[in-house]
Design a protein around this motif. Structure first.
Motif, PDB file in Angstrom:
ATOM      1  N   LYS A 134       0.831  -1.210   0.000  1.00  0.00           N
ATOM      2  CA  LYS A 134       0.000   0.000   0.000  1.00  0.00           C
ATOM      3  C   LYS A 134       0.865   1.259   0.000  1.00  0.00           C
ATOM      4  O   LYS A 134       0.570   2.234  -0.701  1.00  0.00           O
ATOM      5  CB  LYS A 134      -0.933  -0.015   1.208  1.00  0.00           C
ATOM      6  CG  LYS A 134      -2.052  -1.055   1.098  1.00  0.00           C
ATOM      7  CD  LYS A 134      -2.925  -1.086   2.340  1.00  0.00           C
ATOM      8  CE  LYS A 134      -4.019  -2.134   2.216  1.00  0.00           C
ATOM      9  NZ  LYS A 134      -4.876  -2.216   3.436  1.00  0.00           N
ATOM     10  N   ALA A 135       1.948   1.250   0.765  1.00  0.00           N
ATOM     11  CA  ALA A 135       2.860   2.396   0.786  1.00  0.00           C
ATOM     12  C   ALA A 135       3.534   2.558  -0.576  1.00  0.00           C
ATOM     13  O   ALA A 135       3.701   3.682  -1.075  1.00  0.00           O
ATOM     14  CB  ALA A 135       3.910   2.206   1.878  1.00  0.00           C
ATOM     15  N   TRP A 136       3.912   1.456  -1.171  1.00  0.00           N
ATOM     16  CA  TRP A 136       4.523   1.484  -2.509  1.00  0.00           C
ATOM     17  C   TRP A 136       3.562   2.095  -3.523  1.00  0.00           C
ATOM     18  O   TRP A 136       3.965   2.929  -4.349  1.00  0.00           O
ATOM     19  CB  TRP A 136       4.907   0.064  -2.911  1.00  0.00           C
ATOM     20  CG  TRP A 136       5.133  -0.111  -4.380  1.00  0.00           C
ATOM     21  CD1 TRP A 136       6.277   0.153  -5.071  1.00  0.00           C
ATOM     22  CD2 TRP A 136       4.178  -0.593  -5.334  1.00  0.00           C
ATOM     23  NE1 TRP A 136       6.088  -0.128  -6.411  1.00  0.00           N
ATOM     24  CE2 TRP A 136       4.812  -0.593  -6.591  1.00  0.00           C
ATOM     25  CE3 TRP A 136       2.848  -1.033  -5.245  1.00  0.00           C
ATOM     26  CZ2 TRP A 136       4.160  -1.002  -7.752  1.00  0.00           C
ATOM     27  CZ3 TRP A 136       2.204  -1.440  -6.390  1.00  0.00           C
ATOM     28  CH2 TRP A 136       2.853  -1.424  -7.626  1.00  0.00           C
ATOM     29  N   ALA A 137       2.293   1.675  -3.494  1.00  0.00           N
ATOM     30  CA  ALA A 137       1.299   2.200  -4.436  1.00  0.00           C
ATOM     31  C   ALA A 137       1.157   3.708  -4.293  1.00  0.00           C
ATOM     32  O   ALA A 137       1.082   4.441  -5.289  1.00  0.00           O
ATOM     33  CB  ALA A 137      -0.051   1.513  -4.221  1.00  0.00           C
ATOM     34  N   THR A 138       1.155   4.201  -3.053  1.00  0.00           N
ATOM     35  CA  THR A 138       1.047   5.644  -2.815  1.00  0.00           C
ATOM     36  C   THR A 138       2.260   6.380  -3.372  1.00  0.00           C
ATOM     37  O   THR A 138       2.129   7.428  -4.029  1.00  0.00           O
ATOM     38  CB  THR A 138       0.915   5.921  -1.308  1.00  0.00           C
ATOM     39  OG1 THR A 138      -0.285   5.295  -0.826  1.00  0.00           O
ATOM     40  CG2 THR A 138       0.848   7.411  -1.032  1.00  0.00           C
ATOM     41  N   GLN A 139       3.437   5.837  -3.130  1.00  0.00           N
ATOM     42  CA  GLN A 139       4.669   6.469  -3.622  1.00  0.00           C
ATOM     43  C   GLN A 139       4.701   6.480  -5.148  1.00  0.00           C
ATOM     44  O   GLN A 139       5.098   7.488  -5.763  1.00  0.00           O
ATOM     45  CB  GLN A 139       5.885   5.715  -3.078  1.00  0.00           C
ATOM     46  CG  GLN A 139       6.069   5.870  -1.569  1.00  0.00           C
ATOM     47  CD  GLN A 139       7.087   4.883  -1.002  1.00  0.00           C
ATOM     48  OE1 GLN A 139       7.602   4.018  -1.730  1.00  0.00           O
ATOM     49  NE2 GLN A 139       7.356   4.990   0.282  1.00  0.00           N
ATOM     50  N   GLN A 140       4.293   5.385  -5.758  1.00  0.00           N
ATOM     51  CA  GLN A 140       4.295   5.320  -7.231  1.00  0.00           C
ATOM     52  C   GLN A 140       3.303   6.322  -7.813  1.00  0.00           C
ATOM     53  O   GLN A 140       3.582   6.978  -8.823  1.00  0.00           O
ATOM     54  CB  GLN A 140       3.925   3.899  -7.691  1.00  0.00           C
ATOM     55  CG  GLN A 140       5.007   2.874  -7.450  1.00  0.00           C
ATOM     56  CD  GLN A 140       6.206   3.086  -8.348  1.00  0.00           C
ATOM     57  OE1 GLN A 140       6.087   3.295  -9.544  1.00  0.00           O
ATOM     58  NE2 GLN A 140       7.390   3.047  -7.748  1.00  0.00           N
ATOM     59  N   ARG A 141       2.153   6.445  -7.204  1.00  0.00           N
ATOM     60  CA  ARG A 141       1.139   7.388  -7.688  1.00  0.00           C
ATOM     61  C   ARG A 141       1.696   8.824  -7.624  1.00  0.00           C
ATOM     62  O   ARG A 141       1.555   9.583  -8.590  1.00  0.00           O
ATOM     63  CB  ARG A 141      -0.123   7.268  -6.829  1.00  0.00           C
ATOM     64  CG  ARG A 141      -1.249   8.202  -7.275  1.00  0.00           C
ATOM     65  CD  ARG A 141      -2.377   8.192  -6.251  1.00  0.00           C
ATOM     66  NE  ARG A 141      -3.066   6.911  -6.238  1.00  0.00           N
ATOM     67  CZ  ARG A 141      -4.067   6.607  -7.062  1.00  0.00           C
ATOM     68  NH1 ARG A 141      -4.487   7.481  -7.961  1.00  0.00           N
ATOM     69  NH2 ARG A 141      -4.664   5.433  -6.958  1.00  0.00           N
ATOM     70  N   LEU A 142       2.304   9.182  -6.515  1.00  0.00           N
ATOM     71  CA  LEU A 142       2.865  10.535  -6.371  1.00  0.00           C
ATOM     72  C   LEU A 142       3.986  10.797  -7.380  1.00  0.00           C
ATOM     73  O   LEU A 142       4.129  11.902  -7.887  1.00  0.00           O
ATOM     74  CB  LEU A 142       3.377  10.738  -4.937  1.00  0.00           C
ATOM     75  CG  LEU A 142       2.313  10.795  -3.840  1.00  0.00           C
ATOM     76  CD1 LEU A 142       2.972  10.823  -2.459  1.00  0.00           C
ATOM     77  CD2 LEU A 142       1.410  12.009  -4.028  1.00  0.00           C
ATOM     78  N   ALA A 143       4.777   9.754  -7.646  1.00  0.00           N
ATOM     79  CA  ALA A 143       5.887   9.913  -8.562  1.00  0.00           C
ATOM     80  C   ALA A 143       5.460  10.061 -10.007  1.00  0.00           C
ATOM     81  O   ALA A 143       6.120  10.743 -10.797  1.00  0.00           O
ATOM     82  CB  ALA A 143       6.838   8.727  -8.433  1.00  0.00           C
ATOM     83  N   MET A 144       4.338   9.456 -10.374  1.00  0.00           N
ATOM     84  CA  MET A 144       3.909   9.475 -11.780  1.00  0.00           C
ATOM     85  C   MET A 144       2.853  10.511 -12.107  1.00  0.00           C
ATOM     86  O   MET A 144       2.736  10.950 -13.255  1.00  0.00           O
ATOM     87  CB  MET A 144       3.368   8.096 -12.156  1.00  0.00           C
ATOM     88  CG  MET A 144       4.449   7.056 -12.375  1.00  0.00           C
ATOM     89  SD  MET A 144       3.757   5.575 -13.183  1.00  0.00           S
ATOM     90  CE  MET A 144       2.871   4.816 -11.818  1.00  0.00           C
ATOM     91  N   ALA A 145       2.037  10.885 -11.126  1.00  0.00           N
ATOM     92  CA  ALA A 145       0.897  11.737 -11.397  1.00  0.00           C
ATOM     93  C   ALA A 145       1.305  13.131 -11.854  1.00  0.00           C
ATOM     94  O   ALA A 145       2.333  13.667 -11.436  1.00  0.00           O
ATOM     95  CB  ALA A 145       0.014  11.845 -10.151  1.00  0.00           C
ATOM     96  N   THR A 146       0.488  13.719 -12.728  1.00  0.00           N
ATOM     97  CA  THR A 146       0.745  15.071 -13.206  1.00  0.00           C
ATOM     98  C   THR A 146       0.432  16.105 -12.148  1.00  0.00           C
ATOM     99  O   THR A 146       0.935  17.225 -12.194  1.00  0.00           O
ATOM    100  CB  THR A 146      -0.108  15.363 -14.449  1.00  0.00           C
ATOM    101  OG1 THR A 146      -1.495  15.066 -14.156  1.00  0.00           O
ATOM    102  CG2 THR A 146       0.330  14.524 -15.624  1.00  0.00           C
TER     103      THR A 146
END
Length: 214
Positions: free
Chosen positions: A199-211
């Motif tokens: 779950k923490a990984w998913a949050t980090q990936q979203r922040l890293a990729m999102a515009t």
């Protein structure tokens, strides 16, 4: 992407499809359950059909009626695993960045399906070489999953949800590599908090990729 077996029907000698009884379906489930447990514990090379029949509580001839070869049975075991996973991962075919949360949710299921997770990892390791009987199926499954994750990310990128500089295919490879690595680490040490980690990984990936944040 590997041979698919029809679990709901059989064919008679003339090739005519006939409906399978509830008893027959239940027996096949017992056999697949037993094969999953034994492969996770001993590997497919360390397990024979007689042992699987005994574990399932059926005669060896009864097992061979449904699965005439070990390869046929192993494909049935993988069929069930893949169908369950696909139902979760691809319920929303265009999830966008939400695919990260879907993947993380699938990780949270591991604790309740440890034998299935172990069985899959064992079969992958046993079939890494191109001469492995299941190698074409497992390699095809890997490539198909990367393709689908990449397509979901590319669609989100087209909508402006993901930054333009993100290589969606490389990101898909990275995502699958993370999940596979976490799976192996968890099998080695079941105390690893995989649900929290995913779950923490998913949050980090979203922040890293999102515009934009959020």
């Amino acid at each position: 992407m590997g041979r698919q077996y029809d679990l709901g029907a059989a064919r008679d000698a003339g090739g005519v499809k006939k409906t399978e009884s509830a008893k027959g379906r239940a027996r096949k489930e017992l056999i697949v359950d037993a094969a999953t447990r034994l492969v996770a514990r001993n590997g497919s090379r360390g397990t024979n059909l007689a042992e699987i029949a005994a574990e399932a509580g059926v005669s060896q001839s009864g097992l061979l009626y449904h699965y005439p070869t070990k390869e046929a049975l192993l494909n049935a075991v993988l069929d069930r695993r893949d169908e369950t996973e696909d139902e979760i991962l691809w319920r929303d075919a265009d999830a966008g960045l939400g695919i990260l949360d879907v993947i993380a949710h699938n990780v949270t299921r591991w604790a309740g399906h440890s034998q299935t997770v172990g069985m899959h990892t064992v079969l992958v390791v046993e079939n890494l070489g191109e001469d492995g009987a299941l190698h074409p199926r497992l390699a095809g499954r890997y490539h198909a999953t990367v393709d689908r994750v990449a397509a979901v990310l590319a669609s989100a990128q087209d909508r402006g949800e993901i930054r333009a500089d993100v290589d969606t295919r490389l990101k898909a490879v990275e995502i699958i590599a993370f999940v596979n690595g976490l799976e192996t680490a968890w099998l080695l040490d079941p105390e690893i908090p995989v649900a929290v980690t995913a779950k923490a990984w998913a949050t980090q990936q979203r922040l890293a990729m999102a515009t934009s944040p959020g």
